[in-house]
Design a protein around this motif. Structure first.
Motif, short mmCIF file in Angstrom:
data_model
loop_
_atom_site.label_atom_id
_atom_site.label_comp_id
_atom_site.label_asym_id
_atom_site.label_seq_id
_atom_site.Cartn_x
_atom_site.Cartn_y
_atom_site.Cartn_z
N GLU A 159 93.49 17.85 23.41
CA GLU A 159 94.75 17.99 24.15
C GLU A 159 95.41 19.34 23.85
O GLU A 159 96.13 19.89 24.68
CB GLU A 159 95.69 16.84 23.75
CG GLU A 159 96.84 16.59 24.70
CD GLU A 159 96.45 16.48 26.16
OE1 GLU A 159 95.49 15.74 26.45
OE2 GLU A 159 97.11 17.12 26.99
N MET A 206 107.92 21.55 17.55
CA MET A 206 106.77 21.44 18.47
C MET A 206 106.04 22.77 18.59
O MET A 206 104.81 22.81 18.69
CB MET A 206 107.24 20.97 19.84
CG MET A 206 107.44 19.47 19.91
SD MET A 206 108.20 18.96 21.43
CE MET A 206 106.79 18.92 22.51
N PHE A 251 101.65 18.05 17.29
CA PHE A 251 102.37 17.44 18.39
C PHE A 251 101.49 17.19 19.61
O PHE A 251 101.80 16.33 20.43
CB PHE A 251 103.61 18.26 18.77
CG PHE A 251 104.75 18.03 17.83
CD1 PHE A 251 105.61 16.96 18.02
CD2 PHE A 251 104.93 18.84 16.74
CE1 PHE A 251 106.65 16.73 17.15
CE2 PHE A 251 105.97 18.61 15.86
CZ PHE A 251 106.83 17.55 16.05
N THR A 252 100.36 17.93 19.74
CA THR A 252 99.47 17.64 20.86
C THR A 252 98.64 16.39 20.60
O THR A 252 97.95 15.91 21.48
CB THR A 252 98.53 18.82 21.16
OG1 THR A 252 98.00 19.30 19.94
CG2 THR A 252 99.26 19.92 21.89
N ILE A 303 100.21 13.71 19.96
CA ILE A 303 101.13 12.70 20.50
C ILE A 303 101.41 12.96 21.97
O ILE A 303 101.40 12.05 22.78
CB ILE A 303 102.46 12.72 19.72
CG1 ILE A 303 102.20 12.69 18.21
CG2 ILE A 303 103.35 11.56 20.13
CD1 ILE A 303 103.40 13.02 17.38
N PHE A 304 101.69 14.22 22.30
CA PHE A 304 102.11 14.57 23.66
C PHE A 304 101.01 15.34 24.37
O PHE A 304 100.17 15.95 23.72
CB PHE A 304 103.37 15.44 23.63
CG PHE A 304 104.52 14.81 22.92
CD1 PHE A 304 105.06 13.61 23.37
CD2 PHE A 304 105.08 15.41 21.81
CE1 PHE A 304 106.14 13.02 22.72
CE2 PHE A 304 106.15 14.83 21.16
CZ PHE A 304 106.67 13.63 21.61
N PHE A 314 103.56 19.88 27.16
CA PHE A 314 104.85 19.63 26.53
C PHE A 314 105.25 20.78 25.61
O PHE A 314 106.43 21.06 25.44
CB PHE A 314 104.81 18.32 25.73
CG PHE A 314 105.20 17.11 26.53
CD1 PHE A 314 104.74 16.95 27.83
CD2 PHE A 314 106.03 16.14 25.99
CE1 PHE A 314 105.10 15.85 28.58
CE2 PHE A 314 106.40 15.03 26.74
CZ PHE A 314 105.93 14.89 28.03
#
Lengths: 293, 239
Positions: free
Chosen positions: A228, B153, B160-161, B163-164, B168
């Motif tokens: 991600e 972030m 944080f990536t 989670i989001f 983001f």
């Protein structure tokens, strides 16, 4: 009584205005100077007429002409006549075969051959159709064979690289310089930040569209990166949407919607409170002046 | 509240020493955060490049930014723990007319103040804190939370990536920047003008630094609180 104390205060304040203004002017002058210093020109491109003083100081300065260009007399080529009237008007064209770079720069040449610039060049030459910015580059389009210097810092090379790549990839240069990587690396000379080739590869010059390839590029610095993580948008621009993968394109849409919303919020809040404050001060001044009548 | 005499001018205690210290902590960190942050953002300009080089380069400016952010957040944590101390150790009320909590009266005060601006009535009778002072307080307290989250972030995008989604982080960047613009342009113009540019106060309101407020200003700017204190005082003398 009160006016007396007020005047005393103001006197104390004016004493500092002179030095403060001088300091401000000095700082401004210094920043102006540094601004002028920051605008460094790029090296001149190779032409027919080699400036020997610059060539001698460059990376290839110890090589003799014939080591790259081959013997002048050997293959029935003739040197243009220096006495001819139109000698200086001769069209300087580059018909040099860059395969001879391979003699010394073997790995660079191999990487280039595997890369997207080489593939595009072969295709464009075969079709005879150049892209908007001309045929895809070979060695000499990016590197100056005669004037490139060696032993420069990463920041200096990176700064020049941004100009070189940006000559064709202007939108990408712009969006890179708007990103935190570009700002710290190019603008502030921070060498740990990524320059063009740190992600896209030196000489291979791959477009990072495939997520796995992107992740590999990210992991060179961000070792904890997850898949991600590779979806963070670096070239935050809507100018070339077809160069992005689907995830990034849809993400980019949301990024710009949220940015526009937050800007609207800022403008609305500031407009309200600026009007409120301005009117309030005017009202209080009015009140005070009326009292003094 | 203690009544103290200083240079024959009657002054009253307005701010606790802890709040004065915390205000200085905020001034110091807010200014440095704004300077380092905007220098990094506007690094394309020569003057920004020069000032960052004075600080010791991009890395040093970045770490100064992070240091100040943590320092500022520590100030907020101290303030929150003081609120707990105030409520549970000192057993005092956090609500009531003296508190920072927004009330219906604030909306009424805003309306009345706008009427007063256009000469349609008298100025509102503020309590201990006017609605603008309450807005200052809450925008600081809540704004620091969102600045903190968006800042974290961008500081730890790897975490944080998890989670989001990735974009983001880009949104966090925009929020962080626009909120910084808002904060600086609000504090620099609205907060400064509201405190220092009052014709009777100019050039400087010192009560947040000295903790004291003059009787005249107290009666004019915080009539609600003044009335209540007078009543308490008369009750005490009656007993």
């Amino acid at each position: 009584m009160q006016t007396g104390t007020n005047r005393k205060k103001i006197k104390f304040k004016t004493g500092w205005i002179g030095p403060l203004l001088t300091a401000g002017c000095v700082l401004l002058a210094m920043t102006w100077f540094s601004n002028a210093l920051a605008r460094t020109g790029t090296a001149p491109l190779s032409t027919w007429f080699v400036q020997m003083d610059q060539y001698a100081g460059a990376a290839h300065g110890t090589l003799k002409c014939e080591e790259c260009h081959g013997p002048m007399t050997g293959n029935s080529k003739s040197h243009p006549d220096p006495e001819a009237v139109d000698f200086l008007k001769t069209q300087t064209k580059r018909n040099f075969d860059y395969k001879s770079c391979k003699k010394c720069h073997k790995s660079a040449h191999e990487r280039f051959q595997k890369g997207e610039h080489a593939t595009a060049a072969v295709k464009q030459r075969a079709d005879g159709k150049p892209s908007k910015t001309g045929f895809a580059p070979t060695c000499g389009d990016c590197h100056s064979a005669h004037y490139s210097k060696s032993h420069r810092t990463k920041a200096v090379i990176g700064k020049e690289m941004t100009q070189t790549c940006g000559a064709c990839h202007g939108d990408q240069k712009e969006s890179y310089l708007a990103n935190y990587h570009g700002k710290t690396a190019v603008n502030l000379g921070y060498e740990k930040a990524a320059f063009c080739t740190d992600c896209h590869g030196a000489h291979t010059t791959i477009s990072l569209k495939d997520q796995e390839v992107v992740l590999n590029a990210c992991k060179r610095c961000h070792s904890d990166a997850t898949p991600e993580f590779a979806n963070i948008i670096i070239h935050d621009s809507t100018k070339n949407p077809d160069l992005k993968n689907d995830i990034k394109r849809s993400g980019l849409k949301w990024v710009h919607i949220m940015a526009a919303l937050s800007l609207t919020f800022v403008v609305l809040v500031l407009t309200f409170f600026y009007m409120h404050t301005g009117l309030m001060i005017l009202r209080k001044l009015h009140e005070k002046l009326r009292r003094h009548k | 509240m203690m009544k103290t005499n200083q240079n024959s001018k009657e002054t009253y205690q307005r701010f606790h020493v802890l709040h004065r210290i915390l205000h200085i902590v905020i001034i110091f960190n807010f200014t440095l955060l704004a300077i380092t942050g905007f220098l990094l953002h506007f690094s394309g300009f020569g003057w920004a490049r020069f000032l960052v080089s004075i600080m010791g380069g991009a890395a040093a400016a970045g770490w100064l930014h992070r240091f100040c952010a943590i320092f500022l957040y520590c100030g907020i944590l101290v303030h929150l723990s003081w609120l707990f101390y105030y409520k549970f150790a000192l057993k005092k009320k956090l609500s009531g007319p003296d508190s920072m909590l927004p009330k219906k009266k604030d909306i009424k005060d805003l309306y009345q103040n706008l009427r007063y601006v256009f000469n349609k009535g008298t100025p509102p009778l503020f309590d201990r804190f006017s609605y603008l002072q309450k807005f200052d307080y809450w925008s600081e307290l809540l704004g620091m939370q969102s600045m903190g989250i968006t800042g974290l972030m961008m500081w730890f995008p790897e975490f944080f990536t998890r989670i989001f989604p990735g974009y983001f982080i880009n949104i966090a960047g925009y929020f962080h920047f626009y909120e910084a613009v808002l904060a600086v342009m609000y504090i620099g113009v609205v907060h400064m003008s509201d405190t220092h540019l009052h014709p009777d106060i100019f050039p400087m309101e010192k009560s947040i630094f000295t903790g004291k407020i003059e009787k005249e200003r107290f009666m004019e700017d915080h009539p609600g609180e003044w009335e209540r204190q007078q009543m308490i005082r008369t009750n005490q003398t009656d007993q």
